[in-house]
Scaffold this motif. Structure first.
Motif, PDB file in Angstrom:
ATOM      1  N   THR A 180       0.835  -1.203   0.000  1.00 30.90           N
ATOM      2  CA  THR A 180       0.000   0.000   0.000  1.00 30.90           C
ATOM      3  C   THR A 180       0.867   1.249   0.000  1.00 30.90           C
ATOM      4  O   THR A 180       0.541   2.254  -0.631  1.00 30.90           O
ATOM      5  N   ALA A 181       1.995   1.179   0.710  1.00 32.79           N
ATOM      6  CA  ALA A 181       2.917   2.320   0.720  1.00 32.79           C
ATOM      7  C   ALA A 181       3.476   2.579  -0.675  1.00 32.79           C
ATOM      8  O   ALA A 181       3.649   3.725  -1.080  1.00 32.79           O
ATOM      9  N   THR A 182       3.758   1.505  -1.407  1.00 30.85           N
ATOM     10  CA  THR A 182       4.229   1.666  -2.786  1.00 30.85           C
ATOM     11  C   THR A 182       3.191   2.388  -3.620  1.00 30.85           C
ATOM     12  O   THR A 182       3.494   3.290  -4.402  1.00 30.85           O
ATOM     13  N   ALA A 183       1.942   1.975  -3.462  1.00 26.74           N
ATOM     14  CA  ALA A 183       0.855   2.589  -4.230  1.00 26.74           C
ATOM     15  C   ALA A 183       0.677   4.056  -3.864  1.00 26.74           C
ATOM     16  O   ALA A 183       0.426   4.909  -4.721  1.00 26.74           O
ATOM     17  N   THR A 184       0.822   4.358  -2.569  1.00 28.80           N
ATOM     18  CA  THR A 184       0.647   5.738  -2.116  1.00 28.80           C
ATOM     19  C   THR A 184       1.760   6.632  -2.643  1.00 28.80           C
ATOM     20  O   THR A 184       1.529   7.760  -3.074  1.00 28.80           O
ATOM     21  N   ARG A 185       2.983   6.101  -2.636  1.00 29.42           N
ATOM     22  CA  ARG A 185       4.131   6.898  -3.063  1.00 29.42           C
ATOM     23  C   ARG A 185       4.193   7.035  -4.579  1.00 29.42           C
ATOM     24  O   ARG A 185       4.571   8.068  -5.099  1.00 29.42           O
ATOM     25  N   HIS A 186       3.841   5.982  -5.304  1.00 29.04           N
ATOM     26  CA  HIS A 186       3.990   5.976  -6.760  1.00 29.04           C
ATOM     27  C   HIS A 186       2.717   5.460  -7.453  1.00 29.04           C
ATOM     28  O   HIS A 186       2.750   4.454  -8.153  1.00 29.04           O
ATOM     29  N   PRO A 187       1.593   6.118  -7.273  1.00 26.17           N
ATOM     30  CA  PRO A 187       0.350   5.576  -7.852  1.00 26.17           C
ATOM     31  C   PRO A 187       0.379   5.452  -9.368  1.00 26.17           C
ATOM     32  O   PRO A 187      -0.132   4.468  -9.924  1.00 26.17           O
ATOM     33  N   GLU A 188       0.993   6.413 -10.053  1.00 27.11           N
ATOM     34  CA  GLU A 188       1.031   6.357 -11.514  1.00 27.11           C
ATOM     35  C   GLU A 188       1.962   5.243 -11.987  1.00 27.11           C
ATOM     36  O   GLU A 188       1.668   4.540 -12.961  1.00 27.11           O
ATOM     37  N   MET A 189       3.085   5.080 -11.303  1.00 26.89           N
ATOM     38  CA  MET A 189       3.996   3.989 -11.660  1.00 26.89           C
ATOM     39  C   MET A 189       3.336   2.635 -11.409  1.00 26.89           C
ATOM     40  O   MET A 189       3.451   1.713 -12.227  1.00 26.89           O
ATOM     41  N   LEU A 190       2.659   2.510 -10.283  1.00 23.73           N
ATOM     42  CA  LEU A 190       1.979   1.259  -9.956  1.00 23.73           C
ATOM     43  C   LEU A 190       0.970   0.906 -11.039  1.00 23.73           C
ATOM     44  O   LEU A 190       0.914  -0.245 -11.508  1.00 23.73           O
ATOM     45  N   ALA A 191       0.185   1.886 -11.459  1.00 24.74           N
ATOM     46  CA  ALA A 191      -0.822   1.634 -12.490  1.00 24.74           C
ATOM     47  C   ALA A 191      -0.178   1.238 -13.814  1.00 24.74           C
ATOM     48  O   ALA A 191      -0.671   0.351 -14.511  1.00 24.74           O
ATOM     49  N   LYS A 192       0.944   1.864 -14.140  1.00 22.01           N
ATOM     50  CA  LYS A 192       1.620   1.558 -15.401  1.00 22.01           C
ATOM     51  C   LYS A 192       2.132   0.124 -15.405  1.00 22.01           C
ATOM     52  O   LYS A 192       1.991  -0.603 -16.397  1.00 22.01           O
ATOM     53  N   ILE A 193       2.736  -0.301 -14.308  1.00 23.41           N
ATOM     54  CA  ILE A 193       3.265  -1.658 -14.256  1.00 23.41           C
ATOM     55  C   ILE A 193       2.142  -2.683 -14.166  1.00 23.41           C
ATOM     56  O   ILE A 193       2.208  -3.753 -14.782  1.00 23.41           O
ATOM     57  N   ALA A 194       1.098  -2.378 -13.448  1.00 22.46           N
ATOM     58  CA  ALA A 194       0.006  -3.338 -13.275  1.00 22.46           C
ATOM     59  C   ALA A 194      -0.776  -3.556 -14.561  1.00 22.46           C
ATOM     60  O   ALA A 194      -1.180  -4.689 -14.864  1.00 22.46           O
ATOM     61  N   LYS A 195      -0.984  -2.494 -15.324  1.00 23.39           N
ATOM     62  CA  LYS A 195      -1.903  -2.578 -16.462  1.00 23.39           C
ATOM     63  C   LYS A 195      -1.273  -2.210 -17.804  1.00 23.39           C
ATOM     64  O   LYS A 195      -1.915  -2.343 -18.848  1.00 23.39           O
ATOM     65  N   GLY A 196      -0.042  -1.728 -17.788  1.00 22.19           N
ATOM     66  CA  GLY A 196       0.566  -1.230 -19.020  1.00 22.19           C
ATOM     67  C   GLY A 196       0.716  -2.284 -20.095  1.00 22.19           C
ATOM     68  O   GLY A 196       1.073  -3.434 -19.811  1.00 22.19           O
ATOM     69  N   GLN A 197       0.471  -1.899 -21.323  1.00 21.37           N
ATOM     70  CA  GLN A 197       0.625  -2.795 -22.474  1.00 21.37           C
ATOM     71  C   GLN A 197       2.032  -2.632 -23.025  1.00 21.37           C
ATOM     72  O   GLN A 197       2.264  -1.852 -23.946  1.00 21.37           O
ATOM     73  N   GLY A 198       2.952  -3.346 -22.434  1.00 19.10           N
ATOM     74  CA  GLY A 198       4.337  -3.225 -22.857  1.00 19.10           C
ATOM     75  C   GLY A 198       5.189  -4.228 -22.114  1.00 19.10           C
ATOM     76  O   GLY A 198       4.706  -5.245 -21.631  1.00 19.10           O
ATOM     77  N   PHE A 199       6.490  -3.923 -21.992  1.00 17.72           N
ATOM     78  CA  PHE A 199       7.409  -4.849 -21.334  1.00 17.72           C
ATOM     79  C   PHE A 199       8.464  -4.069 -20.560  1.00 17.72           C
ATOM     80  O   PHE A 199       8.559  -2.837 -20.662  1.00 17.72           O
ATOM     81  N   ILE A 200       9.253  -4.810 -19.768  1.00 19.84           N
ATOM     82  CA  ILE A 200      10.289  -4.218 -18.929  1.00 19.84           C
ATOM     83  C   ILE A 200      11.657  -4.561 -19.515  1.00 19.84           C
ATOM     84  O   ILE A 200      11.971  -5.732 -19.727  1.00 19.84           O
ATOM     85  N   ALA A 201      12.449  -3.544 -19.770  1.00 15.60           N
ATOM     86  CA  ALA A 201      13.809  -3.748 -20.281  1.00 15.60           C
ATOM     87  C   ALA A 201      14.748  -4.047 -19.121  1.00 15.60           C
ATOM     88  O   ALA A 201      14.700  -3.383 -18.088  1.00 15.60           O
ATOM     89  N   ALA A 202      15.600  -5.052 -19.280  1.00 17.05           N
ATOM     90  CA  ALA A 202      16.578  -5.394 -18.254  1.00 17.05           C
ATOM     91  C   ALA A 202      17.931  -4.822 -18.658  1.00 17.05           C
ATOM     92  O   ALA A 202      18.599  -5.342 -19.557  1.00 17.05           O
ATOM     93  N   LEU A 203      18.331  -3.743 -18.000  1.00 13.80           N
ATOM     94  CA  LEU A 203      19.590  -3.048 -18.292  1.00 13.80           C
ATOM     95  C   LEU A 203      20.500  -3.133 -17.071  1.00 13.80           C
ATOM     96  O   LEU A 203      21.169  -2.170 -16.712  1.00 13.80           O
ATOM     97  N   ASP A 204      20.535  -4.308 -16.445  1.00 13.59           N
ATOM     98  CA  ASP A 204      21.149  -4.427 -15.125  1.00 13.59           C
ATOM     99  C   ASP A 204      22.374  -5.331 -15.095  1.00 13.59           C
ATOM    100  O   ASP A 204      22.722  -5.865 -14.039  1.00 13.59           O
ATOM    101  N   GLN A 205      23.046  -5.510 -16.224  1.00 10.82           N
ATOM    102  CA  GLN A 205      24.284  -6.305 -16.182  1.00 10.82           C
ATOM    103  C   GLN A 205      25.225  -5.690 -15.152  1.00 10.82           C
ATOM    104  O   GLN A 205      25.427  -4.479 -15.125  1.00 10.82           O
ATOM    105  N   SER A 206      25.795  -6.543 -14.293  1.00 13.09           N
ATOM    106  CA  SER A 206      26.672  -6.057 -13.237  1.00 13.09           C
ATOM    107  C   SER A 206      28.103  -6.513 -13.509  1.00 13.09           C
ATOM    108  O   SER A 206      28.423  -6.953 -14.616  1.00 13.09           O
TER     109      SER A 206
END
Length: 302
Positions: A4-30
């Protein structure tokens, strides 16, 4: 603090990840995988003489990706960053800030690498400083995290330990108001891949059911050997989104397999970046990246 804290802090981001028509790019090579990523990009190990130079070069590559016109076309809804990328800038702005301006939700890779194999799995190394890293991520406007362990054999004890460790770390992340992506990767080279998928599924459901009401996590999983096997996870009320790693498949193979699993979206790294080269013109680079984005997006929304 919880989901719930995540939703309160980032409601637009939460909605984008929950319902967005797209994908997540992994740019995390370490550290360990960075030389290989640079080599695939056309930059050999003779181009750098220490870690600082290596990370500068990979940051330039990532900056070129996230500032490319095609990266902000709405089909990439999130991006997973390495710690040094989160701390860096692109186009004069902090990377997480720039990503969100482009409509891309920032995540951070938080694990410290893999321990030696035991019971057919590689657990994550201990991470005593996780909370301090999460505080920094929160300060920079990051939405969530990602952490990876690896399952190589269908060993019930090993798989139970890997999944339990992932959820234990997820609880630390939820306590800081961030959204954890749990990634117990089943190796596509495993001789027991299908059996490992099924054991992992059962352990994940057990852990999900034990989460307190109102808490959610995300899952990043190898595309299952049996299409549709992970539908119970896609439908689970405590799962925000299920994303798929490419796991060594080519982009074409990964997209074909992903499209057989409705509800899962991509979170690809090599399959996204494999055709990009340092010597391409900006126009060639963006066209190549745009084609990869179009292919992966189509498989994610199929």
């Amino acid at each position: 603090m919880n989901a719930t804290a995540t939703a309160t802090r980032h409601p637009e981001m939460l909605a984008k990840i929950a319902k967005g028509q797209g994908f997540i790019a992994a740019l995390d090579q370490s550290g360990g995988s960075t030389p290989g990523a640079l080599k695939a990009y056309g930059i050999g190990e003779d181009a750098f003489s220490n870690d600082d130079e290596m990370f500068r070069l990979v940051h330039e590559m990532r900056s070129r990706i996230i500032t490319a016109p095609s990266f902000g076309n709405g089909k990439v809804i999130g991006a997973i960053l390495f710690e040094k990328t989160m701390d860096g800038t692109a186009s004069g702005k902090p990377v997480p800030e720039l990503l969100w301006e482009r409509g891309v939700v920032p995540f951070l890779k938080v694990d410290k690498g893999l321990a030696d194999e035991a019971d057919g799995v590689q657990l994550m190394k201990p991470n005593p400083d996780l909370e301090a890293l999460l505080d920094r991520a929160n300060a920079k406007g990051v939405f969530g995290t990602k952490m990876r362990s690896v399952i190589k054999l269908a060993n019930p004890a090993g798989i139970a330990a890997a999944v339990a460790q992932q959820f234990d770390e997820a609880k630390r992340i939820l306590a800081k108001g961030l959204m954890p992506i749990i990634e117990p990767e089943v190796s596509i080279k495993s001789p027991e891949r299908d059996a490992a998928d099924r054991l992992m599924l059962a352990e994940i459901v057990k852990q999900l059911d034990a989460l307190p009401e109102g808490e959610k996590v995300m899952l990043k999983l190898t595309i299952p050997a049996e299409a549709g096997l992970f539908q119970p996870l896609v439908d689970h009320p405590k799962v925000l989104r299920v994303v798929a790693l490419s796991g060594g498949f080519s982009r074409d193979e990964a997209c074909v397999e992903l499209a057989k699993n409705p509800g899962m979206i991509a979170s690809f790294s090599r399959a996204l970046l494999s055709d990009l080269r340092a010597n391409q013109s900006d126009e060639e680079f963006d066209s190549t990246l745009g084609q990869a984005i179009d292919d992966i997006h189509a498989a994610s929304v199929a």
